[in-house]
Design an enzyme around this catalytic site. Sequence first.
Site, short mmCIF file in Angstrom:
data_model
loop_
_atom_site.label_atom_id
_atom_site.label_comp_id
_atom_site.label_asym_id
_atom_site.label_seq_id
_atom_site.Cartn_x
_atom_site.Cartn_y
_atom_site.Cartn_z
N GLY A 77 -0.54 4.72 -0.89
CA GLY A 77 -1.67 5.24 -0.10
C GLY A 77 -1.26 6.41 0.76
O GLY A 77 -0.13 6.92 0.67
N GLN A 78 -2.19 6.82 1.63
CA GLN A 78 -1.97 8.04 2.41
C GLN A 78 -0.76 7.90 3.34
O GLN A 78 0.10 8.78 3.39
CB GLN A 78 -3.22 8.38 3.23
CG GLN A 78 -3.17 9.78 3.80
CD GLN A 78 -4.18 10.03 4.90
OE1 GLN A 78 -4.82 9.10 5.40
NE2 GLN A 78 -4.34 11.28 5.28
N ASP A 107 2.56 -1.77 -4.38
CA ASP A 107 1.18 -1.31 -4.37
C ASP A 107 0.46 -2.04 -5.51
O ASP A 107 1.10 -2.58 -6.41
CB ASP A 107 1.11 0.21 -4.58
CG ASP A 107 -0.21 0.81 -4.10
OD1 ASP A 107 -0.24 1.36 -2.99
OD2 ASP A 107 -1.22 0.71 -4.84
N ILE A 108 -0.87 -2.02 -5.44
CA ILE A 108 -1.66 -2.64 -6.51
C ILE A 108 -1.52 -1.86 -7.82
O ILE A 108 -1.73 -2.38 -8.89
CB ILE A 108 -3.15 -2.75 -6.07
CG1 ILE A 108 -3.98 -3.61 -7.02
CG2 ILE A 108 -3.79 -1.38 -5.89
CD1 ILE A 108 -3.85 -5.07 -6.78
N ARG A 109 -1.16 -0.57 -7.69
CA ARG A 109 -0.99 0.26 -8.90
C ARG A 109 0.29 -0.11 -9.63
O ARG A 109 1.28 -0.44 -9.00
CB ARG A 109 -0.92 1.74 -8.51
CG ARG A 109 -2.27 2.30 -8.13
CD ARG A 109 -2.12 3.64 -7.49
NE ARG A 109 -2.58 3.58 -6.11
CZ ARG A 109 -2.91 4.63 -5.38
NH1 ARG A 109 -2.81 5.84 -5.88
NH2 ARG A 109 -3.35 4.49 -4.15
N LYS A 150 -10.27 -4.53 11.64
CA LYS A 150 -9.14 -4.07 12.45
C LYS A 150 -9.14 -4.77 13.81
O LYS A 150 -8.08 -5.17 14.31
CB LYS A 150 -9.18 -2.54 12.62
CG LYS A 150 -8.90 -1.76 11.34
CD LYS A 150 -7.49 -2.02 10.83
CE LYS A 150 -7.15 -1.21 9.59
NZ LYS A 150 -5.85 -1.58 9.00
N GLY A 194 0.84 -1.21 0.00
CA GLY A 194 0.00 0.00 0.00
C GLY A 194 0.86 1.25 0.00
O GLY A 194 0.50 2.28 0.56
N TYR A 230 -14.85 -2.17 8.43
CA TYR A 230 -13.45 -1.75 8.58
C TYR A 230 -13.01 -1.97 10.03
O TYR A 230 -11.96 -2.58 10.31
CB TYR A 230 -13.34 -0.28 8.19
CG TYR A 230 -12.02 0.39 8.47
CD1 TYR A 230 -10.88 0.09 7.74
CD2 TYR A 230 -11.92 1.37 9.47
CE1 TYR A 230 -9.68 0.73 7.99
CE2 TYR A 230 -10.72 2.02 9.71
CZ TYR A 230 -9.60 1.70 8.98
OH TYR A 230 -8.41 2.33 9.22
N ASP A 236 -0.28 -7.41 -5.65
CA ASP A 236 -1.61 -7.61 -5.07
C ASP A 236 -1.39 -8.44 -3.81
O ASP A 236 -1.00 -9.61 -3.89
CB ASP A 236 -2.49 -8.36 -6.08
CG ASP A 236 -3.86 -8.68 -5.50
OD1 ASP A 236 -4.08 -8.44 -4.30
OD2 ASP A 236 -4.71 -9.19 -6.27
N1 SER Z 1 -9.12 7.40 9.06
C1 SER Z 1 -9.80 6.16 9.12
C2 SER Z 1 -11.13 6.23 8.50
O1 SER Z 1 -11.72 7.29 8.56
C3 SER Z 1 -9.95 5.73 10.55
O2 SER Z 1 -8.93 4.90 10.88
O3 SER Z 1 -11.61 5.27 8.00
#
Ligand code: SER
Length: 328
Positions: A14-15, A37-39, A149, A11, A145, A55
């Site tokens: 990503g951010q 990354d997947i990209r 987690k 990833g 999500y 992937d």
């Molecule tokens: N920033 C995340 C979200 O908003 C929370 O871990 O999904």
Amino acid sequence: MNHQEIILVTGACGQIGTELVKVLRDKYGRERVIATDIRSIDETSSAEGPYFRLDVLDTHELQKLVTSLNVTHIYHLAAVLSANGEKNPLGAWDLNMQSLLNVLEVARMEKLQQVFWPSSIAVFGPESPKQLCGQYALIEPTTVYGVSKAAGEHWCRYYHKQYGLDVRSLRYPGLISHSAQAGGGTTDYAVDIFHQAVGKGYYECYLGEQTRLPMLYMPDAVRATLQLMDAPAENLSIRSSYNLAGISFTPAELAAQINTLLPLTITYQPDMRQSIADSWPESIDDQQAANDWGWAPAYDLKSMTADMLQNLGNYEGSSSSSIGMSKH
Ligand code: SER
């Protein structure tokens, strides 16, 4: 870490990955940090060092990369965030959960030295304490999500206990950064608002004005991650995931802070993300992280806002001294 480490990051585009890869490369050397990354590489701008399309659901490919490159550490960042996860719950579960299991299994089989995996404040739910939610507070997530987690945290602890795998994790709050957009989370507004403030001077917020959420500025998040990974193993009392806190604020408070530096009009149009935000704590108690590995955030609302705007580079008098940027 010793000098033999080879770090693989999933990833990476990503951010978190965008920023963490840079810092890891500065610290350990460009060639020692493998971004994946997947990209495909031509879709990324971050190929300033080794990059492979991966992937993470493909265990075979993951294992092949790990063995062929002599990887010793994995930072597994690939995930679907909270709001996007609700659009496709089973897909989100599959990606978030199966990829973690793949990483843990490869790490166990190949006897990797360390794994990092991000958890989230989304493990908490409406029955968890709203204020200063503690490390051992009730875990009753409402999003897929959060469920992934919470389950992932148990798997991390299991691999540590059963196999001695040195896997470490943080429950990140909402993360704010200027170099990467957030992707499909509930806390994304706190990034979007800056881009809209700079670009248009206007922002329509999808959360209500009084929705207080725990947040953290990316330089603090990256520092926390490296600090946790560098901590002596014997100091770590948490092998699920550490609570981590930075700044708690509402959209109205953030808008007011931006307004001290840049004119911004904000309106509120809450959508489905409001109920997700309402299910999370407003602030987090991260005493355990402070005790075990000396965590303390450096940025508050004022210094984070000033730094964000300075880096987005678009307001008058944008030197840090002119706006009294302070770290506490
Ligand atoms: N920033 C995340 C979200 O908003 C929370 O871990 O999904």
